[in-house]
Design a protein around this motif. Structure first.
Motif, PDB file in Angstrom:
ATOM      1  N   THR A  44      -4.678  -4.009  -4.944  1.00  0.00           N
ATOM      2  CA  THR A  44      -5.806  -4.920  -5.020  1.00  0.00           C
ATOM      3  C   THR A  44      -6.037  -5.316  -6.473  1.00  0.00           C
ATOM      4  OG1 THR A  44      -7.388  -3.110  -5.264  1.00  0.00           O
ATOM      5  CG2 THR A  44      -6.880  -3.824  -3.006  1.00  0.00           C
ATOM      6  N   THR A  63      -3.007  -2.645  -0.473  1.00  0.00           N
ATOM      7  CA  THR A  63      -3.240  -3.813   0.362  1.00  0.00           C
ATOM      8  C   THR A  63      -1.938  -4.552   0.603  1.00  0.00           C
ATOM      9  OG1 THR A  63      -4.461  -5.904   0.553  1.00  0.00           O
ATOM     10  CG2 THR A  63      -3.745  -5.263  -1.646  1.00  0.00           C
ATOM     11  N   GLU A  65      -2.346  -7.824   1.660  1.00  0.00           N
ATOM     12  CA  GLU A  65      -2.831  -9.206   1.670  1.00  0.00           C
ATOM     13  C   GLU A  65      -2.070 -10.078   0.683  1.00  0.00           C
ATOM     14  OE1 GLU A  65      -6.965  -9.160   0.932  1.00  0.00           O
ATOM     15  OE2 GLU A  65      -7.502  -8.207   2.860  1.00  0.00           O
ATOM     16  N   LYS A  66      -1.627  -9.487  -0.426  1.00  0.00           N
ATOM     17  CA  LYS A  66      -0.883 -10.269  -1.413  1.00  0.00           C
ATOM     18  C   LYS A  66       0.433 -10.783  -0.830  1.00  0.00           C
ATOM     19  CE  LYS A  66      -4.038  -9.148  -4.410  1.00  0.00           C
ATOM     20  NZ  LYS A  66      -5.061 -10.120  -4.824  1.00  0.00           N
ATOM     21  N   GLN A  68       1.077 -11.235   2.404  1.00  0.00           N
ATOM     22  CA  GLN A  68       0.763 -12.234   3.423  1.00  0.00           C
ATOM     23  C   GLN A  68       0.450 -13.584   2.790  1.00  0.00           C
ATOM     24  OE1 GLN A  68      -2.471 -10.423   5.564  1.00  0.00           O
ATOM     25  NE2 GLN A  68      -1.187  -8.860   6.519  1.00  0.00           N
TER      26      GLN A  68
END
Length: 300
Positions: A44, A63, A65-66, A68
């Protein structure tokens, strides 16, 4: 008898120990940046600031998310890059092979071969920056190109993709000299007796290439394909000139990656690292596919 005791400690080769120590040190030196970039892509923004670059993110800082976000941002550009990198790599390798065949195995007088070979060698050392202005002026003067491809635009294809065609032609033209030199060094080691025997049997130049030279060129094709694909895939200068903006429908992955993770709030290092690793996957796949032939071609 006393010299053979001690569990083999007295038989340790200092040279081998030193060699392994140097190899381990070199491996750590080259792999640490890769490891740091990889763990950063799973952190994060808070973890990026609070932890060392090479340290794992920990439970609260982990995470995906990076990754994705990077895939969503770069997937379109990945397809656009493949549209020009694959044909440009194959065409430049094929034309380089044919040219090297003509400059090496065919019966030309040296006074004709030498000037041509000098031109190809000179072409290798022309930097990209030296041709950017002439390149942009050249393609600006080829106005009928968009008119010739009007049937594609009428079918619903965005006319920004004319830049993809320009990139293919540009990279093929720029790649032929280095491909020619690489193939020529390989063809100089091909048995001349085999080629002469084929000629005595009535084989034409085309047939000699198709039946003898081309099948023997597999290792060098692997070397050239890996080299060319890597160079074309990672090129940004020609992309900036011929495609210009990352908002273009034909924007390649390197152009989108250049602006990925940048905002007024600062740089998102985790997103940039995830994008860099994702963009490098095709070149890694090419190395894996042709790795064995590449090693054979380099050793030849």
């Amino acid at each position: 008898m006393s010299t053979e005791t001690g569990g083999g400690i007295g038989n340790v080769d200092p040279y081998r120990v030193g060699l392994y120590a140097v190899l381990v040190g070199m491996a750590a030196f080259y792999l640490t940046p890769i490891e740091s970039g990889l763990v950063t892509s799973f952190k994060t923004n808070t973890a990026v600031v609070e932890t060392a670059p090479f340290a794992p993110p920990g439970g609260s800082g982990l995470t995906t998310e990076k990754w994705q976000a990077a895939v969503d941002a770069l997937l379109r550009g990945m397809g656009n890059s493949l549209l020009y990198a694959v044909p440009a790599t194959i065409l430049s390798a094929f034309f380089g092979s044919i040219t090297a065949y003509g400059l090496t195995i065919t019966n030309w007088r040296m006074r004709y071969k030498a000037p041509l070979l000098a031109l190809f060698v000179a072409g290798i050392f022309i930097p990209y920056q030296a041709v950017l202005v002439p390149l942009s002026q050249f393609w600006a003067q080829i106005a009928p190109l968009e008119e010739w491809l009007s049937f594609l635009w009428a079918a619903g294809i965005n006319n920004d993709y004319v830049g993809i065609l320009e990139l293919i032609v540009t990279h093929v033209a720029y790649g032929i000299p280095i491909c020619t030199i690489l193939f020529r060094s390989y063809y100089k080691n091909i048995s001349t007796e085999m080629v002469e025997s084929a000629r005595l049997d009535g084989a034409t130049l085309r047939r000699v290439y198709r039946r003898i030279v081309f099948p023997l060129s597999t290792p060098m094709f692997a070397v050239v394909l890996i080299y060319q694909f890597t160079q074309i895939w990672n090129d940004l200068l020609f992309t900036l000139i011929l495609v210009a903006t990352e908002s273009s429908a034909a924007a390649p992955v390197v152009l989108i990656l250049a602006g990925l993770g940048q905002s007024l709030e600062g740089q998102d290092f985790g997103l940039r690292m995830a994008g860099a690793f994702f963009a490098a996957l095709p070149t890694l796949a090419v190395y894996i596919m042709f790795g064995e032939e590449f090693a054979e071609g380099v050793a030849t």
